[in-house]
Motif scaffolding. Structure first.
Motif, PDB file in Angstrom:
ATOM      1  N   ILE A  86       0.862  -1.195   0.000  1.00 30.10           N
ATOM      2  CA  ILE A  86       0.000   0.000   0.000  1.00 30.10           C
ATOM      3  C   ILE A  86       0.892   1.237   0.000  1.00 30.10           C
ATOM      4  O   ILE A  86       1.870   1.309   0.763  1.00 30.10           O
ATOM      5  CB  ILE A  86      -0.925   0.012   1.231  1.00 30.10           C
ATOM      6  N   ASP A  87       0.569   2.220  -0.861  1.00 33.58           N
ATOM      7  CA  ASP A  87       1.369   3.435  -0.900  1.00 33.58           C
ATOM      8  C   ASP A  87       0.760   4.512   0.001  1.00 33.58           C
ATOM      9  O   ASP A  87      -0.259   4.281   0.677  1.00 33.58           O
ATOM     10  CB  ASP A  87       1.519   3.927  -2.338  1.00 33.58           C
ATOM     11  N   ASP A  88       1.355   5.691   0.000  1.00 34.19           N
ATOM     12  CA  ASP A  88       0.919   6.742   0.917  1.00 34.19           C
ATOM     13  C   ASP A  88      -0.412   7.385   0.517  1.00 34.19           C
ATOM     14  O   ASP A  88      -0.956   8.208   1.245  1.00 34.19           O
ATOM     15  CB  ASP A  88       1.996   7.819   1.043  1.00 34.19           C
ATOM     16  N   LYS A  89      -0.979   7.013  -0.642  1.00 39.45           N
ATOM     17  CA  LYS A  89      -2.285   7.494  -1.064  1.00 39.45           C
ATOM     18  C   LYS A  89      -3.393   6.490  -0.764  1.00 39.45           C
ATOM     19  O   LYS A  89      -4.565   6.768  -1.003  1.00 39.45           O
ATOM     20  CB  LYS A  89      -2.291   7.786  -2.573  1.00 39.45           C
ATOM     21  N   GLY A  90      -3.000   5.309  -0.270  1.00 37.30           N
ATOM     22  CA  GLY A  90      -3.983   4.267   0.019  1.00 37.30           C
ATOM     23  C   GLY A  90      -4.195   3.302  -1.115  1.00 37.30           C
ATOM     24  O   GLY A  90      -4.985   2.365  -1.000  1.00 37.30           O
ATOM     25  N   ALA A  91      -3.514   3.498  -2.236  1.00 31.72           N
ATOM     26  CA  ALA A  91      -3.623   2.572  -3.359  1.00 31.72           C
ATOM     27  C   ALA A  91      -2.617   1.436  -3.181  1.00 31.72           C
ATOM     28  O   ALA A  91      -1.635   1.569  -2.440  1.00 31.72           O
ATOM     29  CB  ALA A  91      -3.369   3.311  -4.672  1.00 31.72           C
ATOM     30  N   GLY A  92      -2.846   0.306  -3.884  1.00 30.63           N
ATOM     31  CA  GLY A  92      -1.898  -0.796  -3.747  1.00 30.63           C
ATOM     32  C   GLY A  92      -2.385  -2.054  -4.420  1.00 30.63           C
ATOM     33  O   GLY A  92      -3.249  -2.013  -5.305  1.00 30.63           O
ATOM     34  N   SER A  93      -1.801  -3.181  -3.967  1.00 29.71           N
ATOM     35  CA  SER A  93      -2.156  -4.474  -4.563  1.00 29.71           C
ATOM     36  C   SER A  93      -1.984  -5.580  -3.531  1.00 29.71           C
ATOM     37  O   SER A  93      -1.241  -5.436  -2.549  1.00 29.71           O
ATOM     38  CB  SER A  93      -1.274  -4.765  -5.782  1.00 29.71           C
ATOM     39  N   ARG A  94      -2.698  -6.673  -3.784  1.00 31.61           N
ATOM     40  CA  ARG A  94      -2.542  -7.888  -2.975  1.00 31.61           C
ATOM     41  C   ARG A  94      -2.236  -9.017  -3.955  1.00 31.61           C
ATOM     42  O   ARG A  94      -3.059  -9.354  -4.818  1.00 31.61           O
ATOM     43  CB  ARG A  94      -3.805  -8.181  -2.185  1.00 31.61           C
TER      44      ARG A  94
END
Length: 668
Positions: free
Chosen positions: A41-49
């Motif tokens: 998760i990045d500092d904007k709340g976006a990411g992947s699993r």
């Protein structure tokens, strides 16, 4: 996404890890696939699993068709919320099937996870709570979930079991959890994790309470909203400029923010948003709460039993997860019209942030007036007038008229307009017996019906004093819908004048008395009807008539006396001697008898008839004697006509009369 602002009750972290480790040891001891997970998760709340499904070489040998069958089955059933990247080779001849869930923010992550849980038949509501480093509300990062990778791939296990048979593959075989790695912004990778994931460290300095108050509901006007933020004093002291700057950044054009300190020493801001409709207010609230999905819904339903009663449902969707602490509370408040009754409140749903408040309300009676006119011989008139806003009348005029009339068999109420209001009036008149029946039917109760009584209590020569009493009766409509203000008026019979200092009412209200009217006014919502008592004065016509008779009799006596005096004077004047003109010595001797020349010429008295004497004067009324007779007069001489004299102007002349010649004395 978990939106509840109430702090969770958590098992101590060390104890929870020990329990999960024990379970995993049992899982790993069993045969079956292994699921490795990496959450970024990045500092904007976006990411992947990224999820790796690992099947060992020995397990693969027991599957008919081998790795290809599994690959084809996955491709045929993969949901759109997850991406399947195909299979690859792993260590020691293992086969790895690779999956990835990408998301733009925690809400997107939570929504996709829910879709995958539903696809796999997992009975669970997905929850993701993410704390990111955001000045000034938090430092560090933390992620908390309530599902596992096995839950997210349950659809895969179900598809393979259906394809290969439960004897070959069982959904329970996919419960094995392998390595779990979490990468959060500003922190090293966390590898000592188990599922469900609860990782990271964050310090929170957010708001502990937020109150969102909405006004204008049910008024037909534009909506208003204020948002009150409460921040602990020590949090504000860390970075006051950052907090003030953030409040300024979320204040919209046309809005304003005011800062203060509450009784506990905490810092508060009251943010007032500009007026608008529900959509505009919700969009501005999203900015003010640093969130999305804020909504306000207002629906109204009529009451099936009472046409003027309605039920209104106000539903708010509010969250503050990014600016509140874990234990922070957000609540919705409403400023509703006067007379609305708060029935129920659902509370905030921890998953959706929704809360619904139910209100019951009537069309408001703005003013009520009851008027009783007391008749001279009993009976009279009773009128009940109900005033509503013209806006309510336009919407529900027929229902209002039916409500005002109630069960009465009388004529329909009379409708009148005055400015922005509409008044419906029910009027009853007749004898006391008729009013008792008609008004009694209307108010739906036994007892006095407001006709009232007036009885004589004393009198003077010109004034009669009476005592009046009226007990009003409130219509049943007032118990259902108490008016904002009410006036109860007694009208006395013609000729009576109420005495202000004697009027009293129970219960007390503002009393006014003018002429034959007495009014009691209340300025609070109530269905209570007062009783009114007082004194009134009227003319005592018996005394007035007696006075008039006496005056007429006195005037008659005065006129009679004046007439007698005038008569006496007239007789006295007739009896008294009158001086004759030009020396005549007795009254009644005509000037002509002496040969006196009048203004128009000389007239001689006719000669006396033979054998007749001249009439004598009557005796004096004072002495009773006859006056002395004058001597006999000689015959009249012809008058001497003087010559005409010329006047002083042309065409004019002046006649000059000579003085009459006095009579000569007879010769001896």
């Amino acid at each position: 996404m978990d939106t509840t602002m109430v702090q969770r009750l958590r098992m101590p972290r060390a104890l929870m890890m020990m329990a999960i480790a024990a379970v995993m040891m049992l899982v790993l001891a069993a045969c079956g696939p292994t699921l490795n997970t990496k959450l970024t998760i990045d500092d904007k709340g976006a990411g992947s699993r990224v999820i790796s499904l690992v099947i060992t070489q020995s397990d693969m040998e027991s599957i008919p068709g081998g790795a290809g069958v599994i690959d084809e089955t996955i491709k045929a059933n993969v949901p759109g919320e997850i991406t399947y990247h195909g299979m690859s080779s792993g260590a020691d001849g293992a086969t790895v099937y690779n999956f990835e869930i990408t998301f733009t923010d925690p809400a997107d992550y939570e929504a996709k996870a829910q879709k995958l849980l539903d696809a796999g038949g997992v009975d669970k509501q997905a929850s993701v709570t993410l704390t990111l480093p955001k000045k000034p509300f938090a430092e560090g990062a933390r992620i908390d979930e309530n599902f596992t990778s096995a839950d997210l791939l349950a659809w895969t296990a179900n598809a393979l079991e259906a394809k290969l048979g439960s004897d070959t593959v069982s959904a329970s075989d996919f419960s094995g959890s392998g390595e779990v790695t979490v990468a959060l912004p500003g922190q090293d990778e966390i590898t000592d994790q188990f599922e469900p994931i609860d990782a990271g460290e964050a310090s929170q300095y957010g708001f502990t309470a937020i109150a969102v108050k909405t006004g204008g509901i049910g008024s037909g006007d534009a909506l208003t909203r204020t948002i009150t933020y409460t921040l602990p004093a020590d949090s504000y002291a860390r970075s006051p400029k950052d907090y003030d700057a953030w409040i300024d950044s979320v204040t919209p054009d046309g809005g304003k923010a005011e800062k203060s300190t509450d009784d506990n020493g905490d810092t508060q801001w009251v943010l007032t948003l500009p007026e608008g409709d529900a959509q505009a207010i919700s969009a501005q609230t999203d900015t003010a709460l640093n969130t999305s999905g804020t909504s306000l819904e207002v629906t109204t339903e009529p009451d099936s039993e009472n046409p003027l009663r309605s039920t209104t449902y106000v539903t708010d969707t509010l969250t503050c997860s990014t600016i509140c602490t874990d234990s922070g509370v957000i609540r919705a408040e409403h400023d509703v019209p006067e007379g609305w009754e708060h029935l129920t409140e659902s509370g905030v749903d921890s998953d959706t942030g929704k809360s619904t408040v139910t209100y019951s309300h009537m069309v408001l009676v703005q003013d009520f007036r009851a008027t009783t006119t007391i008749g001279e011989v009993g009976g009279g008139e009773v009128a009940y007038a109900y005033t509503f806003s013209k806006e309510d009348d336009a919407k529900m005029g027929k229902d209002i008229a039916a409500w005002v009339k109630g069960d009465s068999r009388a004529a329909d109420p009379k409708r009148t307009e005055d400015g922005d209001t509409v008044t419906y009036t029910m009027t009853f008149s007749g004898t006391a017996e008729q009013l008792a029946g008609d008004v009694g039917e209307y108010i739906g109760a036994d007892g006095p019906y407001g006709t009232g009584t007036i009885t004589k209590s004393g009198e003077s020569m010109f004034t009669t004093t009476s005592r009046f009493h009226t007990s009003f009766a409130a219509p049943r409509q007032l118990s259902e819908n108490p008016p904002a203000a009410s006036t109860w008026t007694v009208k006395l019979p013609d000729g009576y004048e109420a005495q202000p200092g004697t009027v009293s009412s129970d219960p007390k209200g503002k009393t006014s008395a003018k002429g034959s009217s007495v009014s009691i006014t209340t300025t609070e919502a109530t269905s209570s009807a007062p009783s009114v008592t007082g004194e009134a004065e009227s003319r005592n016509w018996v005394g007035v008539i007696a006075l008039i008779v006496l005056l007429v009799f006195a005037l008659a006596i005065v006129f009679a006396i004046i007439a007698l005096v005038r008569r006496a004077k007239r007789r006295s004047a007739q009896a008294a001697p009158h001086p004759a003109p030009n020396g005549a010595q007795f009254a009644g001797a005509p000037m002509a008898a002496a040969g006196v020349q009048g203004p128009t010429g000389s007239h001689a008295a006719p000669p006396a008839q033979s054998g007749m004497s001249a009439p004598s004067a009557p005796p004096s009324p004072h002495t009773g004697q006859y006056p002395a007779q004058p001597p006999a007069q000689p015959p009249a001489q012809p008058p001497v006509q003087p010559p005409a004299q010329q006047g002083f102007g042309p065409g004019s002349h002046t006649s000059v009369m000579s003085a009459p010649t006095p009579p000569r004395a007879p010769r001896s």
